[in-house]
Design a protein around this motif. Structure first.
Motif, short mmCIF file in Angstrom:
data_model
loop_
_atom_site.label_atom_id
_atom_site.label_comp_id
_atom_site.label_asym_id
_atom_site.label_seq_id
_atom_site.Cartn_x
_atom_site.Cartn_y
_atom_site.Cartn_z
N ALA A 132 0.91 -1.01 0.00
CA ALA A 132 -0.06 -0.05 0.07
C ALA A 132 0.67 1.31 -0.10
N LEU A 174 -5.07 3.08 -1.96
CA LEU A 174 -6.35 2.66 -0.96
C LEU A 174 -7.01 3.84 -0.90
N ARG A 234 -7.70 9.63 -0.01
CA ARG A 234 -7.22 10.16 1.31
C ARG A 234 -5.92 9.61 1.77
N1 SAH Z 1 3.86 9.16 4.94
C1 SAH Z 1 2.67 9.60 4.59
C2 SAH Z 1 1.57 8.74 5.37
C3 SAH Z 1 1.58 7.32 5.56
S1 SAH Z 1 0.19 6.74 6.03
C4 SAH Z 1 2.50 11.00 4.82
O1 SAH Z 1 2.47 11.39 5.91
O2 SAH Z 1 1.86 11.63 3.73
C5 SAH Z 1 0.87 4.89 6.54
C6 SAH Z 1 0.79 3.79 5.61
O3 SAH Z 1 -0.75 3.66 5.34
C7 SAH Z 1 1.50 4.09 4.31
O4 SAH Z 1 2.80 3.53 4.31
C8 SAH Z 1 0.52 3.08 3.45
O5 SAH Z 1 0.90 1.86 3.46
C9 SAH Z 1 -0.74 3.32 3.81
N2 SAH Z 1 -1.83 4.27 3.24
C10 SAH Z 1 -2.25 5.36 4.04
N3 SAH Z 1 -3.10 5.79 3.04
C11 SAH Z 1 -3.00 5.25 1.76
C12 SAH Z 1 -3.53 5.57 0.36
N4 SAH Z 1 -4.37 6.36 0.14
N5 SAH Z 1 -3.03 4.68 -0.46
C13 SAH Z 1 -2.43 3.53 -0.28
N6 SAH Z 1 -1.68 3.25 1.07
C14 SAH Z 1 -2.16 4.31 2.13
#
Ligand code: SAH
Length: 239
Positions: A162, A214, A217
């Motif tokens: 993801a 995913l 958002r």
């Molecule tokens: N570093 C990012 C957010 C990480 S969210 C930021 O701060 O912008 C934590 C984890 O959730 C990610 O590494 C991913 O594996 C998953 N995740 C969260 N939202 C997602 C999305 N929209 N699509 C795919 N993976 C997502």
């Protein structure tokens, strides 16, 4: 009806100390009461024939299977305390067969040495209780902690990671799940709060993992695990 995981020797059912305590002291079970016990992957309707000492006998095999049609592995970056517990409980309810916890470049939590074993015991308890509560036949298997770079050792027919940076829509996730054939294995990797680095995504791709989105958002790590597993369970069970 209350469900326990136990052992069966002929028609006698044996529960471990903790479950026996739960049955007698917490549930205040009486002689003649019925419970369900999972032994060797089978579910049995059982009767408590004595409480002092505790004696349970199996009466009949219950034919049911609440397991997902495919073997699903959740590979999740370590999260802090109760967030990790929450993910383990929900992942069990959503039908995962196996959970692998890992450290990544941006993982803040670290479990070292013997503390790792203590946590594993506690995690196993969470998984077992969740499996009992949601009436599964199997308690998910949990691994010792791995590091992200050990992802190259993961075997699965469909491997997903993801990644919010991917420009693909959720349709990619759906298509990948739908491509699974009976008995095939699916692994999905979820990152830590800080997300994956570009280097990590490149490494995962190189090792056969497809980055999937995913939705539009950015989800918290724990929401991401639950989202991915809900979609997986839903598609597999509507096939
Ligand atoms: N570093 C990012 C957010 C990480 S969210 C930021 O701060 O912008 C934590 C984890 O959730 C990610 O590494 C991913 O594996 C998953 N995740 C969260 N939202 C997602 C999305 N929209 N699509 C795919 N993976 C997502």
């Amino acid at each position: 009806m209350q469900r326990y995981f136990g052992h069966k020797i002929k028609n006698n059912i044996i529960l471990d100390e903790e479950d026996s305590y739960h049955l007698l002291k917490v549930m205040r079970a009486r002689r003649g009461e019925e419970i369900e016990v999972v032994a060797d992957d089978n579910v049995y309707l059982c009767e408590i024939t004595s409480v002092k000492p505790l004696k349970i006998i199996s009466k009949k095999l219950i034919k049911e299977n609440n397991e997902l049609p495919n073997y699903v592995v959740l590979i999740a970056a370590l999260l802090k305390g109760d967030k990790m517990d929450f993910v383990l409980q929900k992942a069990t309810e959503l039908g995962v067969s196996e959970i692998v916890l890992m450290t990544t470049e941006r993982t803040i939590v670290r479990i070292k040495g013997h503390k790792d074993d203590l946590k594993l015991g506690r995690y196993q308890k969470i998984l077992k209780e969740a499996a009992q509560q949601c009436k599964r036949r199997k308690v998910p298997f949990i691994h010792r902690l791995i590091d992200f770079n050990q992802l190259d050792e993961v075997y699965a027919d469909v491997k997903l990671i993801a990644y919010e940076g991917t420009r693909t829509s959720v349709a990619t996730l759906n298509k990948k799940i739908d491509s699974l054939k009976p008995k095939q294995k699916l692994a999905v990797v979820i990152g830590p709060e800080g997300g994956f680095s570009e280097g990590e995504i490149a490494f995962a791709k190189h090792n056969g993992f497809t980055p999937v989105g995913l939705g539009n958002r950015i989800l918290r790590a724990e929401t991401a695990s639950i989202y991915a597993l809900s979609v997986i369970a839903n598609r597999l069970e509507t096939k």
